[in-house]
Motif scaffolding. Structure first.
Motif, mmCIF file in Angstrom:
data_model
loop_
_atom_site.group_PDB
_atom_site.id
_atom_site.type_symbol
_atom_site.label_atom_id
_atom_site.label_comp_id
_atom_site.label_asym_id
_atom_site.label_seq_id
_atom_site.Cartn_x
_atom_site.Cartn_y
_atom_site.Cartn_z
ATOM 1 N N GLU A 41 97.587 67.211 35.697
ATOM 2 C CA GLU A 41 96.683 66.330 34.951
ATOM 3 C C GLU A 41 95.503 65.869 35.797
ATOM 4 O O GLU A 41 94.470 65.482 35.272
ATOM 5 C CB GLU A 41 97.414 65.083 34.423
ATOM 6 C CG GLU A 41 98.542 65.365 33.469
ATOM 7 C CD GLU A 41 99.885 65.479 34.177
ATOM 8 O OE1 GLU A 41 100.226 64.597 34.976
ATOM 9 O OE2 GLU A 41 100.584 66.463 33.913
ATOM 10 N N ILE A 42 95.658 65.882 37.108
ATOM 11 C CA ILE A 42 94.591 65.416 37.996
ATOM 12 C C ILE A 42 93.558 66.531 38.187
ATOM 13 O O ILE A 42 92.443 66.427 37.749
ATOM 14 C CB ILE A 42 95.167 64.982 39.359
ATOM 15 C CG1 ILE A 42 96.242 63.929 39.166
ATOM 16 C CG2 ILE A 42 94.067 64.559 40.308
ATOM 17 C CD1 ILE A 42 95.867 62.531 39.316
ATOM 18 N N SER A 43 93.948 67.599 38.877
ATOM 19 C CA SER A 43 93.052 68.734 39.134
ATOM 20 C C SER A 43 93.743 69.677 40.092
ATOM 21 O O SER A 43 94.496 69.244 40.968
ATOM 22 C CB SER A 43 91.745 68.257 39.758
ATOM 23 O OG SER A 43 90.970 69.343 40.201
ATOM 24 N N GLU A 44 93.464 70.957 39.967
ATOM 25 C CA GLU A 44 94.016 71.914 40.925
ATOM 26 C C GLU A 44 93.294 71.835 42.261
ATOM 27 O O GLU A 44 93.718 72.430 43.249
ATOM 28 C CB GLU A 44 93.972 73.346 40.373
ATOM 29 C CG GLU A 44 92.595 73.953 40.307
ATOM 30 C CD GLU A 44 91.854 73.701 39.002
ATOM 31 O OE1 GLU A 44 90.766 74.262 38.839
ATOM 32 O OE2 GLU A 44 92.348 72.931 38.151
ATOM 33 N N HIS A 45 92.195 71.089 42.321
ATOM 34 C CA HIS A 45 91.434 70.945 43.560
ATOM 35 C C HIS A 45 91.995 69.878 44.479
ATOM 36 O O HIS A 45 91.601 69.782 45.632
ATOM 37 C CB HIS A 45 89.972 70.626 43.264
ATOM 38 C CG HIS A 45 89.291 71.678 42.458
ATOM 39 N ND1 HIS A 45 88.989 72.924 42.968
ATOM 40 C CD2 HIS A 45 88.866 71.691 41.178
ATOM 41 C CE1 HIS A 45 88.398 73.653 42.035
ATOM 42 N NE2 HIS A 45 88.311 72.924 40.944
ATOM 43 N N PHE A 46 92.888 69.027 43.967
ATOM 44 C CA PHE A 46 93.498 67.957 44.745
ATOM 45 C C PHE A 46 95.000 68.203 44.827
ATOM 46 O O PHE A 46 95.621 68.567 43.829
ATOM 47 C CB PHE A 46 93.292 66.599 44.063
ATOM 48 C CG PHE A 46 91.879 66.108 44.092
ATOM 49 C CD1 PHE A 46 91.461 65.230 45.075
ATOM 50 C CD2 PHE A 46 90.966 66.505 43.122
ATOM 51 C CE1 PHE A 46 90.149 64.757 45.091
ATOM 52 C CE2 PHE A 46 89.659 66.038 43.130
ATOM 53 C CZ PHE A 46 89.255 65.171 44.118
ATOM 54 N N ILE A 47 95.572 67.986 46.003
ATOM 55 C CA ILE A 47 97.022 68.064 46.151
ATOM 56 C C ILE A 47 97.491 66.921 47.048
ATOM 57 O O ILE A 47 96.691 66.309 47.767
ATOM 58 C CB ILE A 47 97.488 69.412 46.742
ATOM 59 C CG1 ILE A 47 96.921 69.626 48.140
ATOM 60 C CG2 ILE A 47 97.164 70.573 45.828
ATOM 61 C CD1 ILE A 47 97.535 70.806 48.871
ATOM 62 N N TRP A 48 98.775 66.643 46.966
ATOM 63 C CA TRP A 48 99.414 65.707 47.871
ATOM 64 C C TRP A 48 100.122 66.518 48.947
ATOM 65 O O TRP A 48 100.813 67.490 48.645
ATOM 66 C CB TRP A 48 100.465 64.865 47.152
ATOM 67 C CG TRP A 48 99.932 63.767 46.320
ATOM 68 C CD1 TRP A 48 99.803 62.460 46.677
ATOM 69 C CD2 TRP A 48 99.496 63.847 44.954
ATOM 70 N NE1 TRP A 48 99.293 61.739 45.621
ATOM 71 C CE2 TRP A 48 99.103 62.567 44.562
ATOM 72 C CE3 TRP A 48 99.394 64.889 44.032
ATOM 73 C CZ2 TRP A 48 98.620 62.295 43.291
ATOM 74 C CZ3 TRP A 48 98.915 64.623 42.772
ATOM 75 C CH2 TRP A 48 98.527 63.339 42.412
ATOM 76 N N LEU A 49 99.971 66.113 50.196
ATOM 77 C CA LEU A 49 100.723 66.674 51.304
ATOM 78 C C LEU A 49 101.755 65.618 51.671
ATOM 79 O O LEU A 49 101.459 64.645 52.365
ATOM 80 C CB LEU A 49 99.797 66.998 52.478
ATOM 81 C CG LEU A 49 100.456 67.589 53.714
ATOM 82 C CD1 LEU A 49 101.118 68.934 53.394
ATOM 83 C CD2 LEU A 49 99.449 67.746 54.838
ATOM 84 N N GLN A 50 102.961 65.792 51.150
ATOM 85 C CA GLN A 50 104.024 64.793 51.266
ATOM 86 C C GLN A 50 104.972 65.158 52.397
ATOM 87 O O GLN A 50 105.480 66.273 52.454
ATOM 88 C CB GLN A 50 104.803 64.712 49.949
ATOM 89 C CG GLN A 50 106.028 63.835 49.987
ATOM 90 C CD GLN A 50 105.704 62.368 50.180
ATOM 91 O OE1 GLN A 50 104.900 61.802 49.444
ATOM 92 N NE2 GLN A 50 106.321 61.735 51.180
#
Length: 143
Positions: A41-50
């Motif tokens: 829902e946010i964008s494929e351009h942003f990810i979380w590195l958890q």
């Protein structure tokens, strides 16, 4: 396996989704195992590195193409020894600010990943790249 995350609560991940940092994230050298989390829902351009080791440790990463058309980092010679042979993906660490248009990315120290071998490292690049480059392109609509 179940993983407690900072922003997404408890999630299920597979062991093969874990990426090992063979070159550490600067300032967080003791943490080496991370997972990339996507929120469609946010964008494929942003990810979380958890972090897998510390639930409260999570970074927001951005694809360089979202920021600039001209980002082509010249990786240091040790990149191949840390990441192995293959194709690499490059991500930029973001600092999200309030108000959002003041958010920045670090062009000087990208996170580079070998997705096939699931190895990653952060590198400090040569040259005069900024560590606080605007996240939004000039003229882009803000959130």
């Amino acid at each position: 396996m179940k993983l407690q995350t900072r922003d997404l609560g408890e999630i299920e991940i597979a062991e093969q989704d874990i990426v090992t940092f063979t070159g550490p994230i600067f300032g967080f050298e003791q943490y080496r195992r991370f997972v990339f989390l996507y929120e469609e829902e946010i964008s494929e351009h942003f990810i979380w590195l958890q972090s897998v080791e510390e639930p409260g440790l999570c970074f927001i990463l951005v694809q360089p193409d979202l920021i600039t058309d001209h980002y082509q980092p010249q990786l240091p010679k040790e990149a191949a020894s840390l990441l192995g042979e293959g194709d690499y993906m490059c991500w930029l660490m973001a600092t999200i600010r309030d108000p959002f248009p003041q958010s920045t990315v670090n062009l000087k120290s990208p996170i580079v990943v070998n997705p096939e071998l699931r190895q990653a490292a952060q590198f400090v690049l040569e040259g005069s790249l900024p560590i606080r480059h605007p996240l939004l392109r000039e003229g882009a609509a803000s959130c």
